[in-house]
Structures are given as structure tokens and as C-alpha cells.
Design a protein around this motif. Structure first.
Motif, short mmCIF file in Angstrom:
data_model
loop_
_atom_site.label_atom_id
_atom_site.label_comp_id
_atom_site.label_asym_id
_atom_site.label_seq_id
_atom_site.Cartn_x
_atom_site.Cartn_y
_atom_site.Cartn_z
N PRO A 349 0.84 -1.20 0.00
CA PRO A 349 0.00 0.00 0.00
C PRO A 349 0.87 1.25 0.00
O PRO A 349 2.07 1.18 0.19
CB PRO A 349 -0.76 -0.12 1.32
N CYS A 350 0.23 2.39 -0.20
CA CYS A 350 0.93 3.67 -0.14
C CYS A 350 1.40 3.92 1.28
O CYS A 350 0.64 3.77 2.22
CB CYS A 350 -0.03 4.77 -0.59
N THR A 351 2.66 4.29 1.45
CA THR A 351 3.17 4.58 2.80
C THR A 351 3.12 6.06 3.11
O THR A 351 3.62 6.49 4.13
CB THR A 351 4.62 4.13 2.95
N ASN A 352 2.56 6.82 2.20
CA ASN A 352 2.43 8.25 2.42
C ASN A 352 3.79 8.96 2.46
O ASN A 352 3.96 9.93 3.19
CB ASN A 352 1.69 8.50 3.74
N CYS A 353 4.73 8.48 1.68
CA CYS A 353 6.07 9.08 1.75
C CYS A 353 6.12 10.45 1.09
O CYS A 353 7.00 11.24 1.36
CB CYS A 353 7.08 8.17 1.08
N GLY A 354 5.16 10.71 0.20
CA GLY A 354 5.08 12.05 -0.39
C GLY A 354 5.98 12.29 -1.58
O GLY A 354 5.97 13.37 -2.15
N ASP A 355 6.75 11.30 -2.00
CA ASP A 355 7.64 11.50 -3.14
C ASP A 355 6.86 11.83 -4.41
O ASP A 355 7.29 12.64 -5.23
CB ASP A 355 8.51 10.26 -3.38
N CYS A 356 5.72 11.18 -4.59
CA CYS A 356 4.93 11.42 -5.79
C CYS A 356 4.40 12.85 -5.81
O CYS A 356 4.32 13.47 -6.86
CB CYS A 356 3.78 10.43 -5.88
N ILE A 357 4.04 13.35 -4.63
CA ILE A 357 3.51 14.71 -4.56
C ILE A 357 4.56 15.70 -5.03
O ILE A 357 4.26 16.67 -5.71
CB ILE A 357 3.12 15.06 -3.10
N VAL A 399 8.57 7.13 -9.27
CA VAL A 399 9.24 7.39 -7.99
C VAL A 399 8.65 6.61 -6.82
O VAL A 399 9.22 6.62 -5.73
CB VAL A 399 9.22 8.89 -7.60
N CYS A 400 7.51 5.96 -7.01
CA CYS A 400 6.80 5.43 -5.84
C CYS A 400 7.64 4.45 -5.03
O CYS A 400 8.13 3.44 -5.53
CB CYS A 400 5.51 4.73 -6.26
N VAL A 401 7.78 4.78 -3.77
CA VAL A 401 8.59 3.96 -2.86
C VAL A 401 7.95 2.59 -2.65
O VAL A 401 8.62 1.59 -2.46
CB VAL A 401 8.74 4.70 -1.53
S1 SF4 Z 1 5.25 7.71 -3.81
FE1 SF4 Z 1 3.18 8.44 -3.40
S2 SF4 Z 1 1.87 6.69 -3.73
FE2 SF4 Z 1 3.96 5.89 -3.54
S3 SF4 Z 1 4.16 5.41 -1.37
FE3 SF4 Z 1 4.91 7.50 -1.61
S4 SF4 Z 1 3.11 8.78 -1.19
FE4 SF4 Z 1 2.36 6.72 -1.58
#
Ligand code: SF4
Ligand code: SF4
Lengths: 428, 332
Positions: A349-357, A399-401
Motif C-alpha cells: 500500500p501507499c506509505t504516504n512518503c510524499g515523493d509522488c507529490i 518514484v513510488c517507494v
Molecule cells: S510515492 Fe506516493 S503513492 Fe507511492 S508510497 Fe509514496 S506517497 Fe504513496
């Protein structure tokens, strides 16, 4: 493949491929059989021609009764099969295979249509050049509901690694010039904007047209970003540039139009960038419809189990099932990826790392959007989480982690919603 | 839908190709890689703790890391979810929890802590990425509320003999006022000459780890920096209004859980915002609340509760975000 740099704080810098000199073009000999894909579902009952029909090079083949879809044969021979082909997300096409005969004959229907009138006419462009290399968007030129007031000629390639349009600019600038003047005549649009990379500015200023520069990093050359950054126009979410009067056309398509009228023949060879497993690139010219396997043979490329064949660029292209998938008028690249270079897709699942944002050029809250897409809640995704603002660059997946296939979810959701809307429209 | 389909092609060729969707590139980042880097960044502070507190610290840390992994494993088994210990997240939770505990923490205390962190803090919400609160902070908060005396670092660490005054600065501050912490110079605090959690006293090490994580893009610098700024500004305001009662920023910055909080706790991905302005509000808010709790609240240290409170309002503040492009506001 460009990896994340040690300093992950900065955004990834994905530079577009650039051509310094004019590379040599490898010509692929005509294959034994070519396959043309028409962008309409197979419909046996209404077919206008049958198996074994004889066709000439450059001959327009109208497909169905009461439809103006056509393909243009790239060879002389006879139709060996007509079947259905299913592409990404279940989109269906009509596949027409043509067995090549010994002697080539050029069809002259286009020539008489083109020379019949003094000037090139919109009708001729529309009726003969939709299947020309680069896929000229001829339908947009004559859409009464969406009049076009600006034409953007892309001299850059929109995805990474590809140098196809750049090659055309280097090798065939006269055809582009000629194509532009024909475009002006037939469409009546005088606002032509060329977009180019910095290194092309000089060459292109010779055309006398307005040339604007785009940034050399992905995704600046995607139409929506050209609209925003070069033209200063905002395309409303879910709309296309043509909805607000701007039509995009590639340099190759313009050159096709220019060459067609100059020579009296519809061009039938496509130029594209071939990227081998080791990342080396070659420019290739092959008849439209040539199976990829013939190209691999010409370059001594061997494919193994679980490798990947990509038609188009690494960020936005599509992978194909078969080695025999044919080159199409819009195939700007064929990439072969070794099985060891294929990134995994995880079910994390998405870990909310924010890289995509940080990378999303459309300011979408992907971390939230993706949760709805995963749950199949496409309407909510569209209404509340800006699904339709996505300009389809693919950077979020890149980029999604968690290595989630976010971009695939997005495209699938748009496709499904689009289908649902069409169904509603036809039923209601 | 999530699959690399291996599809048959219909031709005589027998090769099967991978058919999946764009993009066909990935930048190579991975959850496990992030977590390994997190562990690497924490290493200086951990080694320092081990150097000072010896085998007892090793014991607490190993127990904490191993039981966190075991709880995760058990939970995945029971709920028949795929096993996630390989991503390193449980290990990191265990590691951070251990770093916050005193070296004298009893075994049952550590195990209870990891249970709370993994099961209540993370898994019952759906596992990685779904936890609204920082699991480590949840665990520490519950431990503090239930067995607060274990966190009395002065009492707990009384048997250790060091070449510096073994005093927990924040407790001294709370109970004896500013004059009691005059002896703490910034240099001593940075070098860990204070009492506290195993991995939370070596300021220099934590800062180095934090900078590493920021440069690698693993934690969001906006949160760390605004958290520290929040601490400095708030403590300065207090200090100016009444210098005799309220200590200046130095103590607040380098004592207690401030640094580990700024770089390792407040920045936890799932429970913190991702947009720029919200990150600043979140960080600054946590800094502000930390000093507020320390100065006028009941607890000696406020970092944990400040972070939990900000976790709670995170979904609200993260709504402040730039408009998506092409978005038309309908006036229907
Ligand atoms: S890159 Fe975006 S979608 Fe992927 S884990 Fe991080 S916040 Fe979630
Ligand atoms: S593909 Fe992803 S990164 Fe690109 S515009 Fe769409 S949501 Fe944003």
C-alpha cells in the motif's frame, strides 16, 4: 534506466534524449508480410474488402460501410487476413495483414486527388493522410464543434530516449516547411507555433515560423505542459488541448504532409528510435506494418523469455505481447528491455512518503487518490481527488517507494469512467 | 490488476514477454532501502548509547527490535496477511522505541512497548501506511501513562557512574527551575553528557543522522526544520517573558526527545502531512506544543504528546494544498 540519485532531496532530473549530429538511418528491407492496425473495432459484416484483395503501395483502404476509417497500405500485395486485435485496457482494433508481392506498384489515387485542384485541400489531407507517418491529426482540422485556432508543431519528442522528431528536423527541414505552408492553406490557421529544445532553436529559426523553447527535462514536452508553460493556456481538467482550440502535431507528421504533396505519394515508411537492451540507440526506417521481429533480426537482437518489448517511450509507451507486433504510424520508439532490468511491481500500500507529490506536475494528491483507485472507487477519485487533472506523465509510478502501479490505476480508471459515460450517453 | 502479466503470444514463437503498463522505468527506491538508511542514520546515536550504558542498552535494544519483528510476524500470521517483516518497518519501530527507553527498562516493559507499537499503533489500522499516529509515539505515550516512573531517567539511571553530572535536564528544569540547568552547556548536551533514553541523548549523532536522511530525501526536511524552529521560537518567547522560570532554547533543543523527535519521530511518513504548507504547520505546531507541555504542562517532556496531537489533526491540515492543474471550480 535513470535511477534515483544519492541526493534524493532534489527532484529526479530526467533529461530528454538529444541528437548532436545527424545519425545514419538504418533501412529495414520490406518484410514478407505487414500488418496495419486501424483504430476501430473489428466488424466482419460491414467490411468493404475481403481476404485476397489486391492492394498497391499507398492505396487507401476504407474499412467499413458508413465509416470513414481507413488505413493506407504500405506495400503491394494481397490481403492475407483481417482480424481483431486487443490493445491496452481492452481497446479493440482491426488488424489487416498484407502479404507482400514481388513487384511494387504505386497507387495513384492520392496523386490525382492532390493534383486535381491547384492548391492542396483539406478534403485531400483528411481523406488520405490520416495514416501517414507521425499520424497527422486530420480529424481535428475539420471538427466543426471544436474549431482550431492554433497549431503547435512539436519538434521535440515527448517521451524519454526518443529522438525521432529531432531526426526529422535535422534531416528533412524542407518537408517541414512545405508541410507547414500546406497546413496553413488547408486549415486557414495562421497561428503556427513550433516548440523545440534549445539546441534546435537555431535550425528552426530558418523556417521563419514562431519557435518557442521547451525545457529539456521530462515531462516538459507533454502537450498539457506545453500548453501551460509555452502557450500560457490552462487546459481544464479532463479536457484536451483541441477542446480549447489548440491542435498538436508532430514534426514528422508535418513532414509527411509536406512530402506527400511534393511527391504525389503518401509516405509509407516510419522513422523511429530503436533502444536495445544495453541502452544503445539507433534510428530506423521501416515500412508501416513491419513486424518488430524483422527489425530485431536486422539488428541481431535476441529476445529471451520474460524480456519486454515496448512500443513508445519508457514513461508512456505500451508493452506488447508479440515479437511480431507491427510498427504503426505513431510508433516513435521500440525499446527492448532485458528481464533483469524490469522493475518489479509490488502489492504494497501507499506509505504516504510524499515523493509522488513532489514530482507530480499536476499537483495531484496522489497519496489520497491512489487509495480510492485501489478500492475501485473511480467516481470519488474523479470528483474529489482530481483524477482528471492528471496529464499522464507516469512520474508518480516512477518514484513510488511502494512500487505501486499508480499510473496504470489512473489510466484504467479514466478508461473505465470513459466507457461508463459513453454507455450512459448511448443508452440515455 | 496489479500484475506483470505473462501472456502467450499467438505466433509460432515460444517466447513469453512481460506485458505490463507504463512507466517501464522505476527510480529504484524501495521501502526496505529507506528503512535500512533510517537504521544507518540512527547508528551513531545508538552506538553512543551502547558505549555509555553498556550491555544493558544492548539488551533493551535487541529485545525491542526482535520483539517488534516477532509481533509483526505473529500478527501477519494470524490475520493471514502476507508477511511484511522483510520491509524493515517493524525493525525500525523496535529500534526507535528502544532508543527512547532508559537502559534500565525491564524486559516486560520493552515487550509491552513493542506490542503496543506494532499491534495497536500500526497493524490494527491496516499496517504500513495506514496508521494515523506514529506507532512509536503511541507506545511511549501508553507506557508513560501506565508506568511513568520507568521514564524517571534520574531515578532509573542512578546506578550508572559517569564523569558528568547524571541529571535529566528536563526533570531538573521542571522541578528546580532554570538555575538547575545552568550547568548544561550546549557542547555537553550535544556530546550526550546528560541522562535520557538510550539513543536520544547524543545530539551530534542525531543531527548528523537527520542531515543524512534529509539529504537522501528519506525524511521531509520541512517537518524537521519547522519542528526545531517551533521549539526555538516558543522557548525564546517564554524565556523572554520570564527568564527565571523558563529556560532558553538551548536546553529545549538539545535535551529530552527533541532531536530524535525532529528527525525520527515527527517525520514518520504515514502520520504526517505531505504538502509544503501543511508540513510547516505540522512541524511548527509540534515544536510549539512540546515547549508548551514542558513549560506549563504536567509532563517533563512534551515531544511525544505534541507529536500525537499533531498526528491527530494532520488529515485536517494536509487539506491545505495547491490546486490541481486545470481544476475548474464549479459554481453549481
Ligand atoms: S510515492 Fe506516493 S503513492 Fe507511492 S508510497 Fe509514496 S506517497 Fe504513496
Ligand atoms: S501521471 Fe502521476 S505524476 Fe504524472 S500527472 Fe498524473 S498523477 Fe501526476
Amino acid at each position: 534506466m535513470i535511477k534515483r540519485s544519492f541526493i534524493g532531496l532534489s527532484k529526479p532530473r530526467l533529461a530528454y534524449g538529444s541528437l548532436e549530429d545527424t545519425p545514419s538511418l538504418k533501412q529495414i528491407p520490406t518484410s514478407k508480410e505487414v500488418t496495419l492496425l486501424a483504430d476501430c473495432p473489428f466488424d466482419k459484416k460491414n467490411l468493404l474488402f475481403k481476404k485476397k484483395a489486391a492492394v498497391k503501395t499507398g492505396q487507401r483502404l476504407l474499412l467499413y460501410k458508413e465509416s470513414d476509417e481507413y488505413v493506407v497500405s504500405s506495400v503491394t500485395g494481397e490481403v492475407s487476413s483481417i482480424s481483431s486485435y486487443t490493445g491496452d485496457f481492452g481497446r479493440s482494433y482491426t488488424a489487416i495483414a498484407i502479404e507482400v508481392a514481388g513487384d511494387e506498384e504505386i497507387d495513384d489515387e492520392f496523386n490525382s486527388a492532390a493534383s486535381g485542384s491547384k492548391d492542396a485541400s483539406l478534403e485531400t489531407v483528411k481523406n488520405y493522410l490520416a495514416f501517414a507517418p507521425g499520424n497527422p491529426p486530420v480529424k481535428l482540422f475539420s471538427d466543426k464543434d471544436k474549431p482550431i485556432n492554433t497549431i503547435v508543431v512539436c519538434c521535440v519528442d515527448s517521451d524519454l530516449l526518443i529522438t525521432t522528431n529531432q531526426y526529422i528536423v535535422k534531416s528533412d527541414i524542407d518537408a517541414i516547411k512545405n508541410g507547414i505552408s500546406i497546413l496553413k492553406t488547408v486549415t486557414g490557421v495562421n497561428d503556427i507555433i513550433m516548440v523545440a529544445s534549445q539546441s534546435q532553436m537555431h535550425e528552426l529559426s530558418a523556417t521563419g515560423e514562431k519557435v518557442n523553447q521547451v525545457n529539456d527535462t521530462y515531462p516538459s514536452a507533454l502537450p498539457h505542459l506545453i500548453m501551460k508553460n509555452v502557450l500560457g493556456k490552462m487546459v481544464p481538467a479532463g479536457k484536451t488541448p483541441e477542446d480549447i482550440g489548440v491542435c498538436f502535431i508532430s514534426a514528422e507528421a508535418v513532414a509527411s504532409i509536406g512530402n506527400a504533396f511534393k511527391s504525389g505519394q503518401i509516405p509509407v515508411t516510419k522513422i523511429f528510435t530503436l533502444v536495445k537492451k544495453d541502452g544503445s540507440k539507433s534510428l530506423v526506417s521501416a515500412r508501416i506494418g513491419t513486424p518488430a521481429s524483422d527489425i530485431f533480426k536486422a539488428f541481431n537482437i535476441t529476445l529471451n523469455e520474460n524480456d519486454r518489448i515496448i512500443f513508445g517511450g519508457p514513461m508512456t509507451g505500451s508493452s506488447v505481447y508479440s515479437e511480431d507486433h507491427p510498427v504503426q504510424p505513431d510508433t516513435d520508439a521500440i525499446i527492448v528491455q532485458d528481464k533483469d532490468d524490469i522493475p518489479v511491481i509490488s502489492d504494497y500500500p501507499c506509505t504516504n512518503c510524499g515523493d509522488c507529490i513532489r514530482v507530480c506536475p499536476a499537483n495531484i494528491q496522489i497519496n489520497l487518490l491512489v487509495r480510492f483507485l485501489e478500492a475501485g472507487q473511480y467516481e470519488a477519485a474523479a470528483d474529489q481527488y482530481d483524477l482528471y487533472s492528471c496529464i499522464e506523465c507516469g512520474l508518480c509510478s516512477y518514484v513510488c517507494v511502494s512500487e505501486m502501479p499508480i499510473f496504470q490505476y489512473i489510466r484504467a480508471a479514466k478508461y473505465e469512467l470513459g466507457r461508463a459515460n459513453t454507455a450512459e450517453a448511448t443508452n440515455g | 490488476m496489479v500484475d506483470n502479466n505473462i501472456a502467450d503470444n499467438n505466433t509460432v514463437n515460444t517466447n513469453k514477454f512481460i506485458v505490463s503498463h507504463a512507466p517501464f522505468w522505476h527510480d529504484g527506491s524501495k521501502i526496505s532501502l529507506r528503512n535500512y538508511n533510517m537504521a544507518l542514520a540512527a547508528l551513531p546515536a545508538i552506538l553512543f548509547g551502547i558505549y555509555y550504558y553498556g550491555m544493558q542498552a544492548v539488551g533493551v535494544l535487541s529485545l525491542s527490535i526482535s520483539t517488534a519483528i516477532i509481533w509483526e510476524f505473529i500478527f501477519c500470521r494470524i490475520t493471514k496477511r502476507s508477511n511484511t517483516i522483510g520491509d524493515g518497518n517493524a525493525a525500525i519501530i523496535g529500534m526507535l522505541l528502544g532508543m527512547l527507553l532508559p537502559a534500565t527498562a525491564p524486559w516486560w516493559f520493552v515487550i509491552t512497548g513493542t506490542f503496543v507499537a506494532i499491534i495497536i499503533g500500526k497493524q490494527i489500522f491496516g499496517g504500513i501506511g495506514a496508521n494515523p499516529f506514529n506507532p512509536v509515539a503511541v507506545a511511549i505515550a501508553i507506557l508513560m501513562l501506565s508506568w511513568g516512573n520507568v521514564f524517571d531517567f534520574n531515578e532509573a539511571l542512578i546506578n550508572f557512574d559517569f564523569d558528568f553530572a547524571m541529571v535529566y535536564p528536563l526533570a531538573a528544569l521542571k522541578h528546580f527551575g532554570v538555575s538547575a540547568v545552568d550547568s548544561f552547556s550546549m557542547g555537553n548536551l550535544l556530546m550526550g553528557k546528560q541522562s535520557g533514553g538510550i539513543g536520544s541523548t547524543f545530539g551530534l549523532g542525531l543531527i548528523a543522522g537527520g542531515i543524512y536522511l534529509i539529504i537522501r530525501g528519506i525524511i521531509r526536511w520541512e517537518i524537521s526544520i519547522s519542528f526545531l524552529a517551533g521549539i526555538i521560537i516558543t522557548s525564546l518567547i517564554f524565556n523572554i517573558t520570564d527568564p527565571a522560570r523558563y529556560a532558553g532554547p538551548v536546553i529545549h533543543l538539545f535535551a529530552g526527545y527533541t532531536l530524535i523527535g525532529a528527525f525520527f519521530l515527527a517525520t514518520e511518513d504515514s502520520s504526517s502531512p505531505v504538502n509544503f504548507i501543511p508540513m510547516l504547520i505540522y512541524g511548527a505546531g509540534a515544536g510549539f506544543l512540546t515547549v508548551l507541555i514542558r513549560n506549563i504542562g504536567f509532563y517533563v517532556d512534551g515531544v511525544i504528546f505534541a507529536i500525537l496531537i499533531m498526528n491527530l489533526i494532520n488529515p485536517l491540515i494536509d487539506k491545505i494544498r495547491p490546486k490541481a492543474i486545470g481544476k475548474v471550480v464549479e459554481n453549481a
